[in-house]
Design a protein around this motif. Structure first.
Motif, mmCIF file in Angstrom:
data_model
loop_
_atom_site.group_PDB
_atom_site.id
_atom_site.type_symbol
_atom_site.label_atom_id
_atom_site.label_comp_id
_atom_site.label_asym_id
_atom_site.label_seq_id
_atom_site.Cartn_x
_atom_site.Cartn_y
_atom_site.Cartn_z
ATOM 1 N N LYS A 170 -4.608 7.012 7.763
ATOM 2 C CA LYS A 170 -5.675 6.401 6.968
ATOM 3 C C LYS A 170 -6.865 7.380 6.849
ATOM 4 O O LYS A 170 -7.315 8.050 7.894
ATOM 5 N N GLN A 171 -7.567 7.500 5.610
ATOM 6 C CA GLN A 171 -8.570 8.378 5.540
ATOM 7 C C GLN A 171 -9.846 7.537 5.684
ATOM 8 O O GLN A 171 -9.989 6.291 5.587
ATOM 9 N N ARG A 172 -10.914 8.477 5.652
ATOM 10 C CA ARG A 172 -12.157 7.769 5.947
ATOM 11 C C ARG A 172 -12.713 6.701 4.730
ATOM 12 O O ARG A 172 -13.270 5.712 5.093
ATOM 13 N N ASP A 173 -12.162 6.940 3.388
ATOM 14 C CA ASP A 173 -12.468 6.121 2.318
ATOM 15 C C ASP A 173 -11.500 4.825 2.402
ATOM 16 O O ASP A 173 -11.613 4.035 1.440
ATOM 17 N N GLY A 174 -10.383 4.670 3.259
ATOM 18 C CA GLY A 174 -9.499 3.692 3.677
ATOM 19 C C GLY A 174 -8.189 3.980 2.524
ATOM 20 O O GLY A 174 -7.512 3.040 2.873
ATOM 21 N N SER A 175 -8.175 5.031 1.938
ATOM 22 C CA SER A 175 -6.807 5.419 1.253
ATOM 23 C C SER A 175 -5.952 6.051 2.357
ATOM 24 O O SER A 175 -6.223 6.267 3.422
ATOM 25 N N TRP A 176 -4.420 6.185 1.864
ATOM 26 C CA TRP A 176 -3.607 6.657 2.819
ATOM 27 C C TRP A 176 -3.147 8.035 2.391
ATOM 28 O O TRP A 176 -2.988 8.109 1.049
ATOM 29 N N LYS A 177 -3.028 8.909 3.132
ATOM 30 C CA LYS A 177 -2.358 10.299 2.814
ATOM 31 C C LYS A 177 -0.907 10.490 3.858
ATOM 32 O O LYS A 177 -1.110 10.293 5.012
ATOM 33 N N LEU A 178 -0.284 11.152 3.064
ATOM 34 C CA LEU A 178 0.952 11.423 3.911
ATOM 35 C C LEU A 178 0.785 12.580 5.007
ATOM 36 O O LEU A 178 0.149 13.455 4.413
ATOM 37 N N ARG A 179 1.190 12.096 6.313
ATOM 38 C CA ARG A 179 1.126 13.363 7.070
ATOM 39 C C ARG A 179 2.410 14.283 7.528
ATOM 40 O O ARG A 179 2.469 15.336 8.090
ATOM 41 N N MET A 180 3.444 13.418 7.404
ATOM 42 C CA MET A 180 4.956 14.090 7.645
ATOM 43 C C MET A 180 5.882 13.326 7.089
ATOM 44 O O MET A 180 5.862 11.977 6.733
ATOM 45 N N SER A 181 6.865 13.963 6.462
ATOM 46 C CA SER A 181 7.838 13.263 5.965
ATOM 47 C C SER A 181 9.116 13.955 6.264
ATOM 48 O O SER A 181 9.376 15.191 6.333
ATOM 49 N N SER A 182 10.315 13.376 6.586
ATOM 50 C CA SER A 182 11.349 13.775 6.815
ATOM 51 C C SER A 182 12.582 13.073 6.122
ATOM 52 O O SER A 182 12.881 11.761 5.922
ATOM 53 N N MET A 183 13.091 13.912 5.151
ATOM 54 C CA MET A 183 14.164 13.378 4.437
ATOM 55 C C MET A 183 15.368 13.706 4.853
ATOM 56 O O MET A 183 15.745 14.615 5.363
ATOM 57 N N ASN A 184 16.409 12.712 4.636
ATOM 58 C CA ASN A 184 17.920 12.863 5.043
ATOM 59 C C ASN A 184 18.587 12.406 3.850
ATOM 60 O O ASN A 184 18.403 11.221 3.368
ATOM 61 N N SER A 185 19.095 13.376 3.405
ATOM 62 C CA SER A 185 20.295 13.377 2.332
ATOM 63 C C SER A 185 21.388 12.340 2.435
ATOM 64 O O SER A 185 22.149 12.274 3.617
ATOM 65 N N GLU A 230 0.763 -1.131 -0.030
ATOM 66 C CA GLU A 230 -0.110 0.097 0.069
ATOM 67 C C GLU A 230 0.990 1.377 0.011
ATOM 68 O O GLU A 230 0.711 2.070 -0.859
ATOM 69 N N MET A 231 1.957 1.291 0.871
ATOM 70 C CA MET A 231 2.776 2.373 0.833
ATOM 71 C C MET A 231 3.674 2.602 -0.576
ATOM 72 O O MET A 231 4.020 3.649 -0.979
ATOM 73 N N GLN A 232 3.935 1.591 -0.967
ATOM 74 C CA GLN A 232 4.569 1.414 -2.300
ATOM 75 C C GLN A 232 3.720 2.032 -3.478
ATOM 76 O O GLN A 232 4.327 2.946 -4.154
ATOM 77 N N THR A 233 2.638 1.722 -3.489
ATOM 78 C CA THR A 233 1.415 2.391 -4.180
ATOM 79 C C THR A 233 1.324 3.702 -3.986
ATOM 80 O O THR A 233 1.337 4.391 -5.051
ATOM 81 N N LEU A 234 1.242 4.254 -3.103
ATOM 82 C CA LEU A 234 1.246 5.466 -2.577
ATOM 83 C C LEU A 234 2.644 6.230 -3.182
ATOM 84 O O LEU A 234 2.320 7.430 -3.815
ATOM 85 N N MET A 235 3.730 5.662 -2.826
ATOM 86 C CA MET A 235 4.941 6.340 -3.245
ATOM 87 C C MET A 235 5.119 6.383 -4.795
ATOM 88 O O MET A 235 5.476 7.396 -5.373
#
Length: 131
Positions: free
Chosen positions: A109-124, A6-11
């Protein structure tokens, strides 16, 4: 579907939107109050700030964008995924520099069952200020 998939699909949706310059698709994958912490800019919070950030990133001409989920887990309505990312950036002399790193993402997780990103922390892998 396993949470890793599911997360790979989102990405994959995010990556496709970014590569195609579809900034709205990228922004729509985040919650309204999402925050991105990046070594490439100051933290950005909210969809309008993310929209401007993605526009700036897209204008840098990155090619060969790759985002791969390395680890993911969920508990109820929250999930995380650790992703590796890379892309090539054109330089003034015609060469390319590859930028890569790891990003830890929290999804809601959203009401419709989908996922949305809430926070991202990138590290180079090569932080801009590293010597």
């Amino acid at each position: 579907m396993p949470i890793h998939d599911e997360m790979q699909t989102l990405m994959d949706r995010w990556t496709k939107g970014f590569v195609e310059g579809d900034i709205d698709t990228c922004v729509d994958l985040y919650t309204k109050d999402a925050t991105i912490f990046s070594p490439y800019s100051l933290p950005k919070r909210g969809r309008q700030a993310l929209r401007e950030l993605f526009k700036d990133w897209y204008q840098q001409g990155e090619t060969n964008k790759c985002v791969t989920v390395e680890d993911a887990a969920a508990d109820g309505s929250m999930a995380y995924c650790l992703v590796s990312y890379s892309g090539d950036y054109p330089q003034d002399d015609g060469s390319l520099i590859t930028e890569s790193g790891i990003s830890l993402n929290v999804a809601a997780k959203q009401r419709d069952g989908s996922w949305k990103l809430r926070m991202s922390s990138m590290n180079s892998d090569k932080p801009p200020l590293a010597s």
